[in-house]
Write a protein that holds these residues in place. Structure first.
Motif, PDB file in Angstrom:
ATOM      1  N   ALA A 234      42.712  31.560  49.008  1.00  0.00           N
ATOM      2  CA  ALA A 234      44.145  31.876  48.925  1.00  0.00           C
ATOM      3  C   ALA A 234      44.701  31.498  47.555  1.00  0.00           C
ATOM      4  N   ALA A 235      44.305  30.329  47.065  1.00  0.00           N
ATOM      5  CA  ALA A 235      44.780  29.885  45.753  1.00  0.00           C
ATOM      6  C   ALA A 235      44.287  30.818  44.651  1.00  0.00           C
ATOM      7  N   HIS A 236      43.017  31.193  44.699  1.00  0.00           N
ATOM      8  CA  HIS A 236      42.472  32.030  43.632  1.00  0.00           C
ATOM      9  C   HIS A 236      43.068  33.439  43.674  1.00  0.00           C
ATOM     10  N   SER A 237      43.169  34.037  44.852  1.00  0.00           N
ATOM     11  CA  SER A 237      43.731  35.386  44.930  1.00  0.00           C
ATOM     12  C   SER A 237      45.201  35.387  44.509  1.00  0.00           C
ATOM     13  N   GLY A 238      45.953  34.370  44.919  1.00  0.00           N
ATOM     14  CA  GLY A 238      47.362  34.299  44.543  1.00  0.00           C
ATOM     15  C   GLY A 238      47.557  34.076  43.055  1.00  0.00           C
TER      16      GLY A 238
ATOM     17  N   PHE B 295      45.357  34.625  40.522  1.00  0.00           N
ATOM     18  CA  PHE B 295      44.863  35.778  39.781  1.00  0.00           C
ATOM     19  C   PHE B 295      45.871  36.925  39.825  1.00  0.00           C
ATOM     20  N   THR B 296      46.419  37.209  41.004  1.00  0.00           N
ATOM     21  CA  THR B 296      47.348  38.331  41.156  1.00  0.00           C
ATOM     22  C   THR B 296      48.613  38.112  40.338  1.00  0.00           C
ATOM     23  N   MET B 297      49.108  36.881  40.312  1.00  0.00           N
ATOM     24  CA  MET B 297      50.277  36.586  39.482  1.00  0.00           C
ATOM     25  C   MET B 297      49.955  36.736  37.999  1.00  0.00           C
ATOM     26  N   GLN B 298      48.771  36.262  37.579  1.00  0.00           N
ATOM     27  CA  GLN B 298      48.377  36.380  36.179  1.00  0.00           C
ATOM     28  C   GLN B 298      48.222  37.850  35.789  1.00  0.00           C
ATOM     29  N   LEU B 299      47.589  38.641  36.651  1.00  0.00           N
ATOM     30  CA  LEU B 299      47.434  40.065  36.384  1.00  0.00           C
ATOM     31  C   LEU B 299      48.794  40.748  36.278  1.00  0.00           C
ATOM     32  N   SER B 300      49.712  40.414  37.160  1.00  0.00           N
ATOM     33  CA  SER B 300      51.041  41.031  37.090  1.00  0.00           C
ATOM     34  C   SER B 300      51.746  40.675  35.783  1.00  0.00           C
ATOM     35  N   ALA B 301      51.551  39.458  35.293  1.00  0.00           N
ATOM     36  CA  ALA B 301      52.144  39.059  34.012  1.00  0.00           C
ATOM     37  C   ALA B 301      51.579  39.908  32.878  1.00  0.00           C
ATOM     38  N   PHE B 302      50.263  40.090  32.839  1.00  0.00           N
ATOM     39  CA  PHE B 302      49.641  40.881  31.776  1.00  0.00           C
ATOM     40  C   PHE B 302      50.063  42.353  31.854  1.00  0.00           C
ATOM     41  N   ILE B 303      50.147  42.896  33.060  1.00  0.00           N
ATOM     42  CA  ILE B 303      50.558  44.291  33.230  1.00  0.00           C
ATOM     43  C   ILE B 303      52.009  44.472  32.775  1.00  0.00           C
ATOM     44  N   THR B 304      52.861  43.549  33.151  1.00  0.00           N
ATOM     45  CA  THR B 304      54.265  43.610  32.752  1.00  0.00           C
ATOM     46  C   THR B 304      54.409  43.468  31.237  1.00  0.00           C
ATOM     47  N   GLU B 305      53.654  42.543  30.645  1.00  0.00           N
ATOM     48  CA  GLU B 305      53.671  42.384  29.182  1.00  0.00           C
ATOM     49  C   GLU B 305      53.240  43.666  28.481  1.00  0.00           C
TER      50      GLU B 305
ATOM     51  N   SER C 251      34.656  35.988  44.503  1.00  0.00           N
ATOM     52  CA  SER C 251      34.717  37.422  44.234  1.00  0.00           C
ATOM     53  C   SER C 251      36.110  37.939  44.548  1.00  0.00           C
ATOM     54  N   LEU C 252      36.693  38.612  43.572  1.00  0.00           N
ATOM     55  CA  LEU C 252      38.035  39.162  43.709  1.00  0.00           C
ATOM     56  C   LEU C 252      37.940  40.677  43.823  1.00  0.00           C
ATOM     57  N   VAL C 253      38.559  41.242  44.848  1.00  0.00           N
ATOM     58  CA  VAL C 253      38.612  42.689  45.021  1.00  0.00           C
ATOM     59  C   VAL C 253      40.078  43.088  44.935  1.00  0.00           C
ATOM     60  N   VAL C 254      40.386  43.929  43.946  1.00  0.00           N
ATOM     61  CA  VAL C 254      41.772  44.257  43.616  1.00  0.00           C
ATOM     62  C   VAL C 254      42.033  45.737  43.862  1.00  0.00           C
ATOM     63  N   ASN C 255      43.130  46.025  44.538  1.00  0.00           N
ATOM     64  CA  ASN C 255      43.629  47.384  44.681  1.00  0.00           C
ATOM     65  C   ASN C 255      45.062  47.376  44.183  1.00  0.00           C
ATOM     66  N   ALA C 256      45.365  48.300  43.257  1.00  0.00           N
ATOM     67  CA  ALA C 256      46.684  48.274  42.640  1.00  0.00           C
ATOM     68  C   ALA C 256      47.244  49.677  42.440  1.00  0.00           C
ATOM     69  N   LYS C 257      48.556  49.762  42.497  1.00  0.00           N
ATOM     70  CA  LYS C 257      49.299  50.971  42.133  1.00  0.00           C
ATOM     71  C   LYS C 257      50.192  50.574  40.959  1.00  0.00           C
TER      72      LYS C 257
ATOM     73  N   VAL D  87      42.491  43.308  34.123  1.00  0.00           N
ATOM     74  CA  VAL D  87      41.862  42.601  35.250  1.00  0.00           C
ATOM     75  C   VAL D  87      40.893  41.550  34.716  1.00  0.00           C
ATOM     76  N   THR D  88      40.063  41.930  33.764  1.00  0.00           N
ATOM     77  CA  THR D  88      39.104  40.988  33.175  1.00  0.00           C
ATOM     78  C   THR D  88      39.824  39.844  32.474  1.00  0.00           C
ATOM     79  N   LYS D  89      40.888  40.164  31.768  1.00  0.00           N
ATOM     80  CA  LYS D  89      41.671  39.132  31.081  1.00  0.00           C
ATOM     81  C   LYS D  89      42.283  38.154  32.096  1.00  0.00           C
ATOM     82  N   ALA D  90      42.818  38.681  33.192  1.00  0.00           N
ATOM     83  CA  ALA D  90      43.398  37.818  34.237  1.00  0.00           C
ATOM     84  C   ALA D  90      42.319  36.975  34.908  1.00  0.00           C
ATOM     85  N   GLU D  91      41.152  37.583  35.144  1.00  0.00           N
ATOM     86  CA  GLU D  91      40.033  36.860  35.764  1.00  0.00           C
ATOM     87  C   GLU D  91      39.649  35.638  34.940  1.00  0.00           C
ATOM     88  N   LYS D  92      39.676  35.775  33.637  1.00  0.00           N
ATOM     89  CA  LYS D  92      39.269  34.675  32.755  1.00  0.00           C
ATOM     90  C   LYS D  92      40.386  33.671  32.479  1.00  0.00           C
TER      91      LYS D  92
END
Length: 136
Positions: free
Chosen positions: A52-56, A58-68, A93-99, A112-117
């Motif tokens: 739960a911690a990792h998925s949450g 990662f998803t917040m970090q990815l949203s920050a990068f996408i918004t930036e 293992s993170l499995v991401v589905n996004a619109k 996604v790779t940037k957020a993963e790291k």
């Protein structure tokens, strides 16, 4: 910023039981036990909480990068699977589905790779971390 949680355990490993309480109160005397961790018992377990911690995170970090990047997010859903083998977490293992409006698959995969790291939980985990992402 500091966050905390408290675990209380009573009894032996297999017959005992414990409960977890988080600073926010979202978990409040939440049950966990040998059965909920290693079998199919009622309650949570540490690996589920790490997932739960990792998925949450990662998803917040990815949203920050996408918004930036100037893109508009409709939705991002991330499932995390924690693999525990011989007493050690060996992978996450993170499995991401996004619109996402207006983003190319190439740019999306790069973010996604940037957020993963770069998400704080990824940095905390000293294990193999992989991601699989689908732009819908």
């Amino acid at each position: 910023m500091k966050r905390n949680a408290t675990a209380v355990w009573e009894g032996s490993l297999k017959e005992g039981a414990g409960h977890l309480t988080t600073q926010s109160g979202i978990l409040n005397n939440t049950q966990y036990s040998f059965k909920s961790r290693f079998e199919e018992g009622t309650g949570t377990n540490p690996e589920e909480l790490v997932a739960a911690a990792h998925s949450g995170c990662f998803t917040m970090q990815l949203s920050a990068f996408i918004t930036e990047g100037g893109f508009e997010i409709d939705s991002i859903e991330t499932k995390c699977v924690i693999n525990l083998e011989e007493g050690k977490i060996v992978s996450s293992s993170l499995v991401v589905n996004a619109k996402i409006k207006g983003i190319s698959n190439e740019t999306f995969q790069e973010l996604v790779t940037k957020a993963e790291k770069n998400c704080p939980i990824s940095k905390l985990l000293n294990t193999e971390i992989s991601s699989e992402a689908t732009l819908m």
